[in-house]
Motif scaffolding. Sequence first.
Motif, PDB file in Angstrom:
ATOM      1  N   LEU A   1       0.663  -1.225   0.043  1.00  0.00           N
ATOM      2  CA  LEU A   1      -0.167  -0.018   0.206  1.00  0.00           C
ATOM      3  C   LEU A   1       0.952   1.143  -0.033  1.00  0.00           C
ATOM      4  CD1 LEU A   1      -3.029   0.346   0.024  1.00  0.00           C
ATOM      5  CD2 LEU A   1      -2.840   0.786   2.446  1.00  0.00           C
ATOM      6  N   LEU A   2       1.818   1.198   0.812  1.00  0.00           N
ATOM      7  CA  LEU A   2       2.867   2.450   0.884  1.00  0.00           C
ATOM      8  C   LEU A   2       3.663   2.647  -0.507  1.00  0.00           C
ATOM      9  CD1 LEU A   2       4.350   4.374   2.716  1.00  0.00           C
ATOM     10  CD2 LEU A   2       6.089   2.811   3.268  1.00  0.00           C
ATOM     11  N   TRP A   3       4.035   1.449  -0.997  1.00  0.00           N
ATOM     12  CA  TRP A   3       4.684   1.462  -2.284  1.00  0.00           C
ATOM     13  C   TRP A   3       3.710   1.883  -3.453  1.00  0.00           C
ATOM     14  CZ3 TRP A   3       5.919  -3.871  -5.230  1.00  0.00           C
ATOM     15  CH2 TRP A   3       6.682  -3.605  -6.362  1.00  0.00           C
ATOM     16  N   ASN A   4       2.370   1.563  -3.262  1.00  0.00           N
ATOM     17  CA  ASN A   4       1.486   2.163  -4.285  1.00  0.00           C
ATOM     18  C   ASN A   4       1.179   3.514  -4.229  1.00  0.00           C
ATOM     19  OD1 ASN A   4      -1.508   2.650  -5.446  1.00  0.00           O
ATOM     20  ND2 ASN A   4      -0.899   0.684  -6.108  1.00  0.00           N
ATOM     21  N   GLY A   5       1.215   3.889  -2.898  1.00  0.00           N
ATOM     22  CA  GLY A   5       0.746   5.290  -2.728  1.00  0.00           C
ATOM     23  C   GLY A   5       1.970   6.609  -3.033  1.00  0.00           C
ATOM     24  N   THR A   6       3.249   6.091  -2.781  1.00  0.00           N
ATOM     25  CA  THR A   6       4.468   6.889  -2.797  1.00  0.00           C
ATOM     26  C   THR A   6       5.252   6.691  -4.142  1.00  0.00           C
ATOM     27  OG1 THR A   6       5.760   5.253  -1.711  1.00  0.00           O
ATOM     28  CG2 THR A   6       4.489   6.853  -0.464  1.00  0.00           C
ATOM     29  N   ILE A   7       5.081   5.561  -4.549  1.00  0.00           N
ATOM     30  CA  ILE A   7       5.897   5.496  -6.055  1.00  0.00           C
ATOM     31  C   ILE A   7       5.231   4.952  -6.876  1.00  0.00           C
ATOM     32  CG2 ILE A   7       7.875   3.805  -6.725  1.00  0.00           C
ATOM     33  CD1 ILE A   7       8.695   3.521  -3.718  1.00  0.00           C
ATOM     34  N   ASP A   8       4.057   4.201  -6.803  1.00  0.00           N
ATOM     35  CA  ASP A   8       3.412   3.269  -7.993  1.00  0.00           C
ATOM     36  C   ASP A   8       2.365   4.311  -8.786  1.00  0.00           C
ATOM     37  OD1 ASP A   8       3.910   1.418  -9.726  1.00  0.00           O
ATOM     38  OD2 ASP A   8       3.155  -0.256  -8.310  1.00  0.00           O
ATOM     39  N   GLY A   9       2.263   5.379  -8.148  1.00  0.00           N
ATOM     40  CA  GLY A   9       1.235   6.194  -9.122  1.00  0.00           C
ATOM     41  C   GLY A   9       0.018   6.941  -8.530  1.00  0.00           C
ATOM     42  N   THR A  10      -0.544   6.034  -7.451  1.00  0.00           N
ATOM     43  CA  THR A  10      -1.511   6.817  -6.833  1.00  0.00           C
ATOM     44  C   THR A  10      -1.405   7.986  -6.292  1.00  0.00           C
ATOM     45  OG1 THR A  10      -2.481   4.471  -6.523  1.00  0.00           O
ATOM     46  CG2 THR A  10      -3.483   6.209  -5.366  1.00  0.00           C
ATOM     47  N   LYS A  11      -0.298   8.209  -5.376  1.00  0.00           N
ATOM     48  CA  LYS A  11      -0.166   9.260  -4.722  1.00  0.00           C
ATOM     49  C   LYS A  11      -1.041   9.583  -3.493  1.00  0.00           C
ATOM     50  CE  LYS A  11       1.732  11.927  -8.718  1.00  0.00           C
ATOM     51  NZ  LYS A  11       1.681  13.027  -9.686  1.00  0.00           N
ATOM     52  N   LEU A  12      -0.458  10.299  -2.445  1.00  0.00           N
ATOM     53  CA  LEU A  12      -1.177  10.855  -1.252  1.00  0.00           C
ATOM     54  C   LEU A  12      -1.741  12.122  -1.412  1.00  0.00           C
ATOM     55  CD1 LEU A  12       1.484   9.149   1.329  1.00  0.00           C
ATOM     56  CD2 LEU A  12      -0.454   8.090   0.220  1.00  0.00           C
ATOM     57  N   HIS A  13      -2.887  12.227  -1.534  1.00  0.00           N
ATOM     58  CA  HIS A  13      -3.482  13.855  -1.857  1.00  0.00           C
ATOM     59  C   HIS A  13      -4.666  14.202  -1.459  1.00  0.00           C
ATOM     60  CE1 HIS A  13      -5.504  10.844  -4.662  1.00  0.00           C
ATOM     61  NE2 HIS A  13      -6.626  11.644  -4.668  1.00  0.00           N
ATOM     62  N   SER A  14      -5.224  13.204  -0.658  1.00  0.00           N
ATOM     63  CA  SER A  14      -6.692  13.523  -0.087  1.00  0.00           C
ATOM     64  C   SER A  14      -6.411  13.939   1.392  1.00  0.00           C
ATOM     65  CB  SER A  14      -7.475  12.348   0.052  1.00  0.00           C
ATOM     66  OG  SER A  14      -8.933  12.317   0.775  1.00  0.00           O
ATOM     67  N   LYS A  15      -7.251  15.027   1.697  1.00  0.00           N
ATOM     68  CA  LYS A  15      -7.405  15.762   2.981  1.00  0.00           C
ATOM     69  C   LYS A  15      -8.297  15.059   3.933  1.00  0.00           C
ATOM     70  CE  LYS A  15      -5.696  20.202   1.090  1.00  0.00           C
ATOM     71  NZ  LYS A  15      -5.846  21.742   1.018  1.00  0.00           N
ATOM     72  N   GLY A  16      -9.260  14.491   3.357  1.00  0.00           N
ATOM     73  CA  GLY A  16     -10.354  13.961   4.174  1.00  0.00           C
ATOM     74  C   GLY A  16     -11.113  14.896   5.080  1.00  0.00           C
TER      75      GLY A  16
END
Length: 411
Positions: free
Chosen positions: A183-198
């Motif tokens: 999940l960390l890999w997907n969110g930081t390297i693999d394109g999804t990115k951490l962008h939501s404020k919630g």
Amino acid sequence: MESLSTTTSPSSNNNGGGTTSFAKTCFHGVNGISGIGIVSIPFALASGGWLSLIFLFIISIAACYTGLLIKRCMDKDSTIESLPDIGQRAFGDKGRLLVNIAMNCELYLVITGYLILEGDNLNKLISHFHVDIGGLRITGTHCFVLLSALIILPTVWLEDLSKLLSYVSATGALASIIFLCSLLWNGTIDGTKLHSKGVLFNWKGVPAAVSLYAFCYSSHPVFPSLYTSMKNKHQFSNVLLVCFTLCTLVYAATAVLGYLMFGSEVESEITLNLPKEKLSSKVAIYTTLVNPITKYALMLRPIVDAVKSVLPNHYSKRPKLTHILISSILLFTTVVVALTVPFFGYLMSLVGALLSVSASFLVPCVCYLKISGTYGKLGCEMVVNYSIVLVGVAIAAFGTYTSLLEIIRHL
């Protein structure tokens, strides 16, 4: 979280000395607490908002404390070896019956959730799949639930699960770590990115969030066996502290990552949000798929044994056939429920509110108050216990109502 049926450690009498070391007991404890709740915990955080994460830590502390109460109950009576034994010691045969009902109902719904999880994630990997039979279209999700049941079927026929147990003894902790890393890999390297404020807080979603948090800590029926197997039993409180700290950190990290990645759009199974073409997504999904298949038979076994115990004596003359028959029928019924109520998040929320709270919070507190004789005495311990009972009843009431309402609304 859901590993209620089995322990990965040898059991011994409470009077005798166990053989399991501190480190090994911690390992087994982490495996017991870790489970499929990790895929729905971002949805729980999204339901309640950022501040609901406080409830995760409060529930974790309360669960650790009630685990300690189980130890204290066992110290009061050396014949106690299981959670139903504690129920019987406190309230007689009725107490044992109620604890058994809560435990087995929880196991039944958890393994039903396994099938829903398998169907949803396989459908994610192989989209647009369906089967047409005589004008009737069977969707991909339904097909994959049936396929998963067929794969699982031979494992539930096994009477000796020792070999299977050796393969899955580490799956809880290992799967959780792999899942978090992917999940960390997907969110930081693999394109999804951490962008939501919630959102900061959502009152309406709190019952669902708290129920799912409680589901993540539904491993208390395993603790008596862990305790009796320990070489140095006085270290058990430290075992609980280590296990709950590690698991809570993993759960919290997964919740935060998932919510940052997808915000309010996060699904009840975060794997359904992941872009399937990415390698990290495939690792997360395959990890999610393997765990239920390996654990299903182990989780079903106590229910099979409970059914066997109430059958007439003449069925014991053909034990192998009886075992196969009961196991197959129970598997079939879970398939029916999974196809009828295919809502993983709401079903696990119901399990957490109604059954996990009962077995992991209410039973240890109420039984300890009765066994220790402190239920009528003033003191800090009594206040803490009664507070957990009152909050537990509130979670059970509101969480169950909310979950049932959502299930009915989506049927």
